[in-house]
Enzyme design. Structure first.
Site, PDB file in Angstrom:
ATOM      1  N   LYS A 188       0.949  -1.306   0.101  1.00 37.64           N
ATOM      2  CA  LYS A 188       0.050  -0.065  -0.036  1.00 37.64           C
ATOM      3  C   LYS A 188       0.741   1.129   0.022  1.00 37.64           C
ATOM      4  O   LYS A 188       2.135   1.281   0.548  1.00 37.64           O
ATOM      5  CB  LYS A 188      -0.721  -0.147   1.420  1.00 37.64           C
ATOM      6  CG  LYS A 188      -2.117  -1.252   0.853  1.00 37.64           C
ATOM      7  CD  LYS A 188      -3.378  -0.837   1.397  1.00 37.64           C
ATOM      8  CE  LYS A 188      -4.207  -1.883   0.861  1.00 37.64           C
ATOM      9  NZ  LYS A 188      -5.641  -2.022   1.631  1.00 37.64           N
ATOM     10  N   ARG A 219      -3.826  -9.856   4.305  1.00 38.28           N
ATOM     11  CA  ARG A 219      -4.198  -9.956   2.767  1.00 38.28           C
ATOM     12  C   ARG A 219      -2.841  -9.321   2.004  1.00 38.28           C
ATOM     13  O   ARG A 219      -2.533  -8.317   2.150  1.00 38.28           O
ATOM     14  CB  ARG A 219      -5.393  -9.303   2.576  1.00 38.28           C
ATOM     15  CG  ARG A 219      -5.928  -9.282   1.123  1.00 38.28           C
ATOM     16  CD  ARG A 219      -7.345  -8.378   0.948  1.00 38.28           C
ATOM     17  NE  ARG A 219      -7.750  -8.347  -0.288  1.00 38.28           N
ATOM     18  CZ  ARG A 219      -7.184  -7.571  -1.184  1.00 38.28           C
ATOM     19  NH1 ARG A 219      -6.019  -6.603  -1.208  1.00 38.28           N
ATOM     20  NH2 ARG A 219      -7.738  -7.674  -2.565  1.00 38.28           N
TER      21      ARG A 219
HETATM   22  N1  HH2 Z   1      -7.620  -3.714  -0.005  1.00 41.26           N
HETATM   23  C1  HH2 Z   1      -7.576  -3.605  -1.404  1.00 41.26           C
HETATM   24  C2  HH2 Z   1      -8.803  -4.322  -1.882  1.00 41.26           C
HETATM   25  N2  HH2 Z   1      -9.479  -5.362  -1.128  1.00 41.26           N
HETATM   26  N3  HH2 Z   1      -9.985  -5.964   1.011  1.00 41.26           N
HETATM   27  C3  HH2 Z   1      -9.879  -6.011   2.315  1.00 41.26           C
HETATM   28  N4  HH2 Z   1     -10.667  -6.808   3.280  1.00 41.26           N
HETATM   29  N5  HH2 Z   1      -8.854  -5.470   3.007  1.00 41.26           N
HETATM   30  C4  HH2 Z   1      -7.949  -4.630   2.288  1.00 41.26           C
HETATM   31  O1  HH2 Z   1      -7.147  -3.905   2.897  1.00 41.26           O
HETATM   32  C5  HH2 Z   1      -8.214  -4.567   0.722  1.00 41.26           C
HETATM   33  C6  HH2 Z   1      -9.208  -5.377   0.415  1.00 41.26           C
HETATM   34  C7  HH2 Z   1      -6.706  -2.968  -2.216  1.00 41.26           C
HETATM   35  O2  HH2 Z   1      -5.699  -3.613  -2.610  1.00 41.26           O
HETATM   36  P1  HH2 Z   1      -5.266  -4.609  -3.970  1.00 41.26           P
HETATM   37  O3  HH2 Z   1      -6.022  -5.637  -3.869  1.00 41.26           O
HETATM   38  O4  HH2 Z   1      -4.057  -4.599  -4.176  1.00 41.26           O
HETATM   39  O5  HH2 Z   1      -5.802  -3.582  -5.070  1.00 41.26           O
HETATM   40  P2  HH2 Z   1      -7.155  -3.373  -5.874  1.00 41.26           P
HETATM   41  O6  HH2 Z   1      -8.312  -3.151  -5.095  1.00 41.26           O
HETATM   42  O7  HH2 Z   1      -6.990  -2.020  -6.797  1.00 41.26           O
HETATM   43  O8  HH2 Z   1      -7.351  -4.544  -6.702  1.00 41.26           O
END
Ligand code: HH2
Length: 270
Positions: free
Chosen positions: A217, A253
């Site tokens: 992040k 995660r």
């Molecule tokens: N962060 C992201 C997406 N989903 N779900 C939970 N429960 N907690 C989180 O912190 C979280 C999440 C964002 O990260 P990323 O998957 O890298 O990106 P994107 O949402 O753009 O797919």
């Protein structure tokens, strides 16, 4: 009968991220082809992920939503391959996507809106006997990083999660199937994220396992001195995950499964 979440996924449990999206903020497009996503999911499980979290809608700051048919088109071919074979969580806010995923064998629904977006999602989770992650977000992805403000970020996130937990239970989802997530980076400044990490014990005190998403992040890059960072270094995320584990977090995660499994393994032993 479904085991309590903490029994099925004892802490520390690493949740591998498989974003089947062209625009995710930290691995943009890497697993966009179904074959790549399937291979990534299998690799993550082999590296020690307790779950793989498959998502077809990006929630990066500034992103707009994805229509239902496009989200299904992205995730169904991946779930057809892996959801019967590996423990899979579906990262969605849409009841219809969750229903299809659970039918294909997914065991958990990860809803970044904490059951606020789709009034039918709670029923799908309850009827499917699925696990559920409820996450805090201030605002919506398109605008959430435009000057987020709190009087006391930790108290407000705790009150929100407690309220959403009560809502989910009232909708028929057993409390022991639910985990909570402070939503690092979702409507939060760098200082808000750091405050949540420093006072994680106040969220652990809510009594349900805590999932944290720190991996890559941008705030991690910003605390290291790059004000324009859009992605954080893997090593900084691993360090933050170990600290969060020490402070009581249960699920992590992450994009980089092997690194987290090794670091958390050492943290458990030490
Ligand atoms: N962060 C992201 C997406 N989903 N779900 C939970 N429960 N907690 C989180 O912190 C979280 C999440 C964002 O990260 P990323 O998957 O890298 O990106 P994107 O949402 O753009 O797919």
């Amino acid at each position: 009968m479904t085991l309590a979440l903490e029994t099925r996924f004892p802490r520390p449990a690493v949740v591998g991220i498989v974003n089947v999206t062209p625009d995710s903020f930290s691995d943009g497009g890497r697993h966009f082809e179904p074959g790549d996503a399937v291979a990534a999911a299998r690799r993550m499980a082999a590296e020690g992920a307790a779950l793989v979290d498959v998502g077809g809608e990006s929630t990066r700051p500034g992103s707009a939503g994805v229509p239902l048919d496009e989200e299904l088109r992205r995730i169904v071919p991946v779930l057809e391959e892996v959801a019967g074979e590996l423990p899979v969580s579906i990262d969605t806010s849409k009841a219809e996507v969750a229903r299809r995923a659970l039918d294909l064998g997914a065991v958990m629904v990860n809803d970044v809106t904490a059951l606020r977006a789709d009034p039918e999602l709670a029923g799908v989770v309850a009827d499917g006997g699925a696990y559920l992650c409820l996450m805090h977000m201030l605002g919506e992805p398109r605008t959430m990083q435009d000057d987020p403000r709190y009087d006391d970020v930790v108290a407000e996130v705790a009150a929100f999660l407690d309220d959403r937990l009560a809502f989910a239970v009232a909708q028929g989802i057993p409390e022991e199937r639910i985990c909570l997530d402070p939503g690092i980076g979702f409507g939060k400044t760098v200082e808000h994220n750091l405050e949540l990490l420093a006072r994680l014990d106040e969220l652990v005190a809510l009594g349900r396992p805590l999932l944290v998403g720190l991996s890559r992040k941008r705030f991690l890059g910003r605390v290291l001195g790059d004000p324009d960072a859009t992605v954080g270094p893997v090593t900084a995320g691993v360090a933050a995950a170990v600290l969060a584990y020490e402070r009581g977090a249960s699920l992590f995660r992450v994009h980089d499964v092997r690194e987290h499994v090794e670091a958390l393994g050492a943290a458990v032993a030490a």
